[in-house]
Design a protein around this motif. Structure first.
Motif, PDB file in Angstrom:
ATOM      1  N   UNK A 240      -0.356  17.422   5.847  1.00  0.00           N
ATOM      2  CA  UNK A 240      -0.146  16.056   5.376  1.00  0.00           C
ATOM      3  C   UNK A 240       0.310  16.052   3.921  1.00  0.00           C
ATOM      4  N   UNK A 241      -0.339  16.851   3.067  1.00  0.00           N
ATOM      5  CA  UNK A 241       0.053  16.929   1.663  1.00  0.00           C
ATOM      6  C   UNK A 241       1.451  17.522   1.520  1.00  0.00           C
ATOM      7  N   UNK A 242       1.743  18.539   2.305  1.00  0.00           N
ATOM      8  CA  UNK A 242       3.074  19.148   2.228  1.00  0.00           C
ATOM      9  C   UNK A 242       4.157  18.152   2.663  1.00  0.00           C
ATOM     10  N   UNK A 243       3.863  17.306   3.612  1.00  0.00           N
ATOM     11  CA  UNK A 243       4.826  16.283   4.026  1.00  0.00           C
ATOM     12  C   UNK A 243       5.121  15.341   2.873  1.00  0.00           C
ATOM     13  N   UNK A 244       4.080  14.823   2.233  1.00  0.00           N
ATOM     14  CA  UNK A 244       4.260  13.871   1.136  1.00  0.00           C
ATOM     15  C   UNK A 244       4.964  14.517  -0.057  1.00  0.00           C
ATOM     16  N   UNK A 245       4.454  15.658  -0.506  1.00  0.00           N
ATOM     17  CA  UNK A 245       5.038  16.324  -1.676  1.00  0.00           C
ATOM     18  C   UNK A 245       6.453  16.814  -1.385  1.00  0.00           C
ATOM     19  N   UNK A 246       6.671  17.292  -0.179  1.00  0.00           N
ATOM     20  CA  UNK A 246       7.990  17.791   0.177  1.00  0.00           C
ATOM     21  C   UNK A 246       9.045  16.695   0.183  1.00  0.00           C
ATOM     22  N   UNK A 247       8.680  15.515   0.636  1.00  0.00           N
ATOM     23  CA  UNK A 247       9.647  14.421   0.654  1.00  0.00           C
ATOM     24  C   UNK A 247       9.965  13.936  -0.769  1.00  0.00           C
ATOM     25  N   UNK A 248       8.976  13.913  -1.639  1.00  0.00           N
ATOM     26  CA  UNK A 248       9.233  13.512  -3.032  1.00  0.00           C
ATOM     27  C   UNK A 248      10.170  14.510  -3.697  1.00  0.00           C
ATOM     28  N   UNK A 249       9.916  15.799  -3.493  1.00  0.00           N
ATOM     29  CA  UNK A 249      10.793  16.823  -4.063  1.00  0.00           C
ATOM     30  C   UNK A 249      12.209  16.715  -3.494  1.00  0.00           C
ATOM     31  N   UNK A 250      12.303  16.447  -2.207  1.00  0.00           N
ATOM     32  CA  UNK A 250      13.614  16.305  -1.579  1.00  0.00           C
ATOM     33  C   UNK A 250      14.352  15.100  -2.134  1.00  0.00           C
ATOM     34  N   UNK A 251      13.638  14.015  -2.416  1.00  0.00           N
ATOM     35  CA  UNK A 251      14.273  12.822  -2.979  1.00  0.00           C
ATOM     36  C   UNK A 251      14.808  13.101  -4.376  1.00  0.00           C
TER      37      UNK A 251
END
Length: 338
Positions: A240-251
């Motif tokens: 769950x944390x990797x999903x959230x952090x990964x999307x912010x980094x991708x943005x």
């Protein structure tokens, strides 16, 4: 034997000994019915004697009749018939006193332990430790019926999922993607994403957790409690944390590049195009303070278009438009599930 009665003979309808008979089929709730029944004898009475033909006869004066009630399931009662046409032959009573009429053969074929041993006795009645809303959900799962008309709470759904294995029921079968309990949990996900994700993670339901995870993008993970983390477990919490952090980094990555330059013209040189690049960089820097994993395409487009508010060159605006379209496409392709 033919009869003009609207009601079947008593022998035609199965009733357990613990199930009082009634002529009232009214229903007063989603899960159970309150069925009134006169027991047919007085609690108290005033006696008088009258003389008829020189003989004394005892009569009752204003008898008071006892009034009792019991609760039964609106879905699983004596009128319930399963998909094979079998009528109920077993009565389950919940911890809050609601009667559920079921077919023992169906429960036996679905459970490897006689429904926690409740079907092993010679009696046609057994009491379960489950509440009526939870047993209602479990039985809907067993019979393949949708419980969504009852709008079950996530807590009751979680309790029903937790009850499957103790009652010898297959979690894999009753929580398959097309199963009624699976769909009932998924329908609650938009309004209660954390509770639904916790349910799926705790039960290790991979497919369900994946489908629920996009709804968690609106959550503030810093607000998770220790109890939330314990129930979710380390594996699904990490994802769950990797999903959230990964999307912010991708943005951040898809926002980084400024609009391209167009060939210089008489009205717009390379130097004249630099302000657009600087305006883009400033806008991105401002957005980086409040980037979120669920930033909408509309919000992203609105903020990106604000960069060109003071640009007059048509070619520069075309470059900005191309950059915005690429930004929106790139952001839409970023993974939204665990």
């Amino acid at each position: 034997m033919e009869t003009d009665s609207l009601y079947p003979d008593a022998d035609d309808v199965w009733m357990p000994e613990s199930w009082p008979s009634t002529g009232d089929d009214s229903r007063s709730g989603l899960f159970d019915d309150v069925v009134p029944e006169y027991l047919g004898f007085p609690l108290s009475a005033e006696f008088q004697y009258v003389s008829v033909d020189n003989e004394l006869h005892q009569i009752l004066d204003e008898p008071v009749l006892e009034y009792s009630s019991f609760s039964r399931s609106a879905a699983f009662n004596e009128h319930f018939v399963d998909a094979d046409g079998n009528a109920p032959d077993f009565n389950l009573i919940t911890n809050d006193g609601v009667h559920f009429a079921v077919t023992a053969s169906m429960l036996r074929s679905s459970s490897h332990n006689d429904f926690a041993g409740l079907l092993a006795s010679s009696s046609s009645t057994a009491t379960t430790s489950l509440s009526s809303p939870v047993l209602n959900l479990v039985l809907h799962g067993v019979y393949g019926l949708s419980p969504t008309i009852y709008a079950p709470s996530v807590d009751d759904l979680a309790a029903a999922v937790d009850a499957l294995e103790p009652y010898g029921l297959s979690k894999k079968a009753l929580l398959a993607r097309d199963a009624s309990l699976f769909q009932a949990v998924l329908m609650r996900a938009p309004s209660e994403p954390l509770a639904c994700y916790s349910l799926a993670a705790h039960a290790e339901l991979e497919d369900l957790a994946i489908l629920i995870s996009p709804y968690t993008l609106s959550l503030d993970l810093s607000a998770l409690t220790n109890a939330d983390a314990d129930r979710i477990g380390p594996r699904y919490l990490r994802r769950l944390f990797f999903l959230h952090l990964g999307r912010v980094d991708a943005l951040k990555r898809v926002l980084f590049s400024p609009p391209g330059l167009h060939p210089t013209t008489q009205d717009c040189s390379a130097e004249d195009q630099r302000p657009l690049g600087r305006a883009w960089a400033l806008e991105v820097a401002g957005m980086s303070w409040d980037l979120s994993p669920n930033m909408s395409v509309i919000s992203l487009e609105t903020r990106a278009r604000a960069v060109g508010s003071n640009v007059e060159c048509i070619e520069c605006l075309d470059c900005l438009e191309h950059r915005i379209r690429k930004l929106l496409v790139d952001w839409s392709l970023v993974k939204t599930t665990i």
